[in-house]
Write a protein that holds these residues in place. Structure first.
Motif, PDB file in Angstrom:
ATOM      1  N   VAL A 238       0.848  -1.177   0.000  1.00  0.00           N
ATOM      2  CA  VAL A 238       0.000   0.000   0.000  1.00  0.00           C
ATOM      3  C   VAL A 238       0.883   1.224   0.000  1.00  0.00           C
ATOM      4  CG1 VAL A 238      -1.740   1.284   1.284  1.00  0.00           C
ATOM      5  CG2 VAL A 238      -1.797  -1.209   1.249  1.00  0.00           C
ATOM      6  N   THR A 239       0.553   2.193  -0.848  1.00  0.00           N
ATOM      7  CA  THR A 239       1.372   3.388  -0.941  1.00  0.00           C
ATOM      8  C   THR A 239       0.495   4.593  -1.163  1.00  0.00           C
ATOM      9  OG1 THR A 239       3.126   4.495  -2.177  1.00  0.00           O
ATOM     10  CG2 THR A 239       1.685   3.083  -3.443  1.00  0.00           C
ATOM     11  N   THR A 240       1.008   5.735  -0.779  1.00  0.00           N
ATOM     12  CA  THR A 240       0.303   6.976  -1.046  1.00  0.00           C
ATOM     13  C   THR A 240       0.974   7.741  -2.169  1.00  0.00           C
ATOM     14  OG1 THR A 240       1.609   8.087   0.669  1.00  0.00           O
ATOM     15  CG2 THR A 240      -0.521   7.172   1.327  1.00  0.00           C
ATOM     16  N   THR A 241       1.951   7.137  -2.815  1.00  0.00           N
ATOM     17  CA  THR A 241       2.640   7.776  -3.927  1.00  0.00           C
ATOM     18  C   THR A 241       1.736   7.774  -5.149  1.00  0.00           C
ATOM     19  OG1 THR A 241       4.740   6.970  -3.097  1.00  0.00           O
ATOM     20  CG2 THR A 241       4.702   7.750  -5.364  1.00  0.00           C
ATOM     21  N   MET A 242       1.185   8.924  -5.477  1.00  0.00           N
ATOM     22  CA  MET A 242       0.233   9.014  -6.567  1.00  0.00           C
ATOM     23  C   MET A 242       0.523  10.250  -7.392  1.00  0.00           C
ATOM     24  SD  MET A 242      -2.047   6.594  -6.658  1.00  0.00           S
ATOM     25  CE  MET A 242      -3.412   7.372  -7.507  1.00  0.00           C
ATOM     26  N   LEU A 243       0.362  10.163  -8.688  1.00  0.00           N
ATOM     27  CA  LEU A 243       0.393  11.331  -9.530  1.00  0.00           C
ATOM     28  C   LEU A 243      -0.977  11.979  -9.477  1.00  0.00           C
ATOM     29  CD1 LEU A 243       2.365   9.968 -12.575  1.00  0.00           C
ATOM     30  CD2 LEU A 243       3.181  11.438 -10.759  1.00  0.00           C
ATOM     31  N   PRO A 244      -1.084  13.264  -9.772  1.00  0.00           N
ATOM     32  CA  PRO A 244      -2.380  13.914  -9.747  1.00  0.00           C
ATOM     33  C   PRO A 244      -3.350  13.223 -10.683  1.00  0.00           C
ATOM     34  CG  PRO A 244      -0.610  15.537  -9.932  1.00  0.00           C
ATOM     35  CD  PRO A 244       0.013  14.187 -10.099  1.00  0.00           C
ATOM     36  N   SER A 245      -4.598  13.100 -10.263  1.00  0.00           N
ATOM     37  CA  SER A 245      -5.589  12.399 -11.066  1.00  0.00           C
ATOM     38  C   SER A 245      -6.077  13.237 -12.233  1.00  0.00           C
ATOM     39  CB  SER A 245      -6.785  12.000 -10.186  1.00  0.00           C
ATOM     40  OG  SER A 245      -7.357  13.143  -9.585  1.00  0.00           O
ATOM     41  N   ALA A 246      -5.942  14.554 -12.147  1.00  0.00           N
ATOM     42  CA  ALA A 246      -6.422  15.421 -13.222  1.00  0.00           C
ATOM     43  C   ALA A 246      -5.261  15.804 -14.119  1.00  0.00           C
ATOM     44  CB  ALA A 246      -7.064  16.667 -12.633  1.00  0.00           C
ATOM     45  N   GLY A 247      -5.376  15.519 -15.399  1.00  0.00           N
ATOM     46  CA  GLY A 247      -4.364  15.899 -16.355  1.00  0.00           C
ATOM     47  C   GLY A 247      -3.319  14.834 -16.553  1.00  0.00           C
ATOM     48  N   ALA A 248      -2.871  14.702 -17.802  1.00  0.00           N
ATOM     49  CA  ALA A 248      -1.831  13.731 -18.087  1.00  0.00           C
ATOM     50  C   ALA A 248      -0.542  14.145 -17.382  1.00  0.00           C
ATOM     51  CB  ALA A 248      -1.610  13.639 -19.594  1.00  0.00           C
TER      52      ALA A 248
ATOM     53  N   TYR B 282      -5.314  -3.997  -6.168  1.00  0.00           N
ATOM     54  CA  TYR B 282      -3.888  -4.312  -6.034  1.00  0.00           C
ATOM     55  C   TYR B 282      -3.110  -3.018  -6.236  1.00  0.00           C
ATOM     56  CZ  TYR B 282       0.584  -6.696  -6.701  1.00  0.00           C
ATOM     57  OH  TYR B 282       1.882  -7.131  -6.575  1.00  0.00           O
ATOM     58  N   ASP B 283      -2.412  -2.583  -5.199  1.00  0.00           N
ATOM     59  CA  ASP B 283      -1.588  -1.377  -5.230  1.00  0.00           C
ATOM     60  C   ASP B 283      -0.131  -1.805  -5.306  1.00  0.00           C
ATOM     61  OD1 ASP B 283      -0.113   0.958  -4.654  1.00  0.00           O
ATOM     62  OD2 ASP B 283      -1.752   1.777  -3.449  1.00  0.00           O
ATOM     63  N   GLY B 284       0.518  -1.521  -6.416  1.00  0.00           N
ATOM     64  CA  GLY B 284       1.884  -1.980  -6.625  1.00  0.00           C
ATOM     65  C   GLY B 284       2.950  -1.097  -6.036  1.00  0.00           C
ATOM     66  N   GLY B 285       2.565   0.018  -5.405  1.00  0.00           N
ATOM     67  CA  GLY B 285       3.572   0.865  -4.775  1.00  0.00           C
ATOM     68  C   GLY B 285       4.567   1.467  -5.749  1.00  0.00           C
TER      69      GLY B 285
ATOM     70  N   LEU C 217      -6.260  -2.146 -10.571  1.00  0.00           N
ATOM     71  CA  LEU C 217      -4.796  -2.213 -10.552  1.00  0.00           C
ATOM     72  C   LEU C 217      -4.278  -0.790 -10.540  1.00  0.00           C
ATOM     73  CD1 LEU C 217      -2.212  -3.995 -10.816  1.00  0.00           C
ATOM     74  CD2 LEU C 217      -2.377  -3.642 -13.291  1.00  0.00           C
ATOM     75  N   LYS C 218      -3.424  -0.465  -9.561  1.00  0.00           N
ATOM     76  CA  LYS C 218      -2.983   0.922  -9.432  1.00  0.00           C
ATOM     77  C   LYS C 218      -1.506   0.990  -9.061  1.00  0.00           C
ATOM     78  CE  LYS C 218      -4.777   3.063  -5.841  1.00  0.00           C
ATOM     79  NZ  LYS C 218      -5.782   3.519  -4.836  1.00  0.00           N
ATOM     80  N   ASN C 219      -0.887   2.103  -9.450  1.00  0.00           N
ATOM     81  CA  ASN C 219       0.497   2.405  -9.069  1.00  0.00           C
ATOM     82  C   ASN C 219       1.449   1.276  -9.435  1.00  0.00           C
ATOM     83  OD1 ASN C 219      -0.434   4.836  -7.926  1.00  0.00           O
ATOM     84  ND2 ASN C 219      -0.845   3.824  -5.970  1.00  0.00           N
TER      85      ASN C 219
ATOM     86  N   ASN D 263      -2.981   4.950 -12.789  1.00  0.00           N
ATOM     87  CA  ASN D 263      -1.562   5.264 -12.671  1.00  0.00           C
ATOM     88  C   ASN D 263      -0.699   4.042 -12.994  1.00  0.00           C
ATOM     89  OD1 ASN D 263       0.531   7.135 -12.135  1.00  0.00           O
ATOM     90  ND2 ASN D 263       0.755   6.384 -10.049  1.00  0.00           N
ATOM     91  N   VAL D 264      -0.999   3.399 -14.108  1.00  0.00           N
ATOM     92  CA  VAL D 264      -0.233   2.248 -14.587  1.00  0.00           C
ATOM     93  C   VAL D 264       0.602   2.703 -15.784  1.00  0.00           C
ATOM     94  CG1 VAL D 264      -0.356  -0.079 -15.570  1.00  0.00           C
ATOM     95  CG2 VAL D 264      -1.978   0.611 -13.776  1.00  0.00           C
TER      96      VAL D 264
END
Length: 276
Positions: free
Chosen positions: A36-46, A69-72, A103-105, A126-127
């Motif tokens: 589990v991670t909180t490392t995320m790119l902004p959801s709005a905008g490429a 499934y959060d790949g961190g 599936l994320k990150n 965020n794949v």
């Protein structure tokens, strides 16, 4: 906080024509729980840049995902049975998502085998694909109510298709970037079972070289809606926006019918496409 469910690892037969195994790759499956991670790119905008992978894991057997499934932001790459990255059909995926899975990150490195398969409604958040193998992701649900969402992320170095839409339902892609590719999205042109498919693309950064943003089958009632498509490095406008095909269910090569907005199959206006 409840720990995410441990993904199941399925051992599968090697596909014919697979490239040679990567030297030194050990046959390690992914058996631990997803990180589990909180490392995320902004959801709005490429995203304006490609992410730095937070470690690397070889994958020798397809990872089956149910739930989330959060790949961190780790880099997953094929090894052993998944050690191919060519264009031959029938390769196994690195991840296979059950109906309703997320599936994320995740960063998918080289070799990428056949990327991600969705068996029904799914979300890819965020794949990133660093070097697309056969396809980056394939959507295979049979229900007309299936919805496949690709939010954020990106893909590069795809000899042909990035997102392959074989099943029924609706595919939405937003905040995505693609570089050096054949087609960003293609509804299957010659599958044995055909469907009416809906594609919605918005807020997409496209960097040349490339052939087409989306290809759809006009004769099966497919539609593609485009908005906020930014095309970079294509001063001569060689990248086609929306290409219409005469699809079939016989396995023959589909016939190209034309490209550009037509108010029926390819739904957008010139203001939805900008060149930079």
């Amino acid at each position: 906080m409840t720990a995410p469910a441990e993904p199941r690892v399925r051992h599968r037969r090697r596909s014919t024509g697979r490239r040679a195994l990567i030297a030194g790759a050990c046959a390690l499956g992914i058996t631990g729980a997803a990180v589990v991670t909180t490392t995320m790119l902004p959801s709005a905008g490429a995203a304006s840049s490609w992410p730095a992978a937070q470690g690397s894991r070889p994958v020798s057997s397809t990872i089956e995902v149910t739930g989330t499934y959060d790949g961190g932001l780790k880099k997953f790459h094929g090894a052993g049975e998944l050690g191919g990255s060519g264009q031959e059909e029938g390769q196994d995926p690195v991840f296979e998502l059950a109906d309703g899975a997320v599936l994320k990150n995740v960063v998918i490195g080289t070799p990428a085998a056949d990327g991600v398969h969705c068996k029904g409604t799914c979300t890819l958040e965020n794949v990133w694909w660093l070097d697309v193998g056969e396809d980056a992701a394939t959507f295979k649900g049979r229900s007309p109510s299936a919805v496949y969402r690709v939010t954020g992320g990106g893909a590069r170095n795809a000899d042909d298709k990035v997102l392959q839409f074989n099943g029924a339902g609706k595919l939405t892609v937003t905040g995505f970037r693609v570089e050096n590719f054949g087609k960003l999205v293609r509804t299957c042109g010659n599958c044995g079972t055909q469907y009416r498919r809906t594609v919605v693309l918005s807020d997409i950064d496209v960097t040349a070289p490339g052939k087409s943003v989306v290809g759809v089958n006009a004769n099966y009632g497919d539609t593609a809606t485009l908005s906020g498509i930014r095309i970079h490095g294509d001063d001569k406008k060689k990248i086609k926006t929306c290409t219409r095909f005469q699809g079939n269910d016989t396995g023959e090569e589909p016939k190209e019918l034309g490209s550009g907005p037509d108010g029926r199959t390819c739904l957008f206006s010139s203001s939805d496409i900008t060149y930079r």
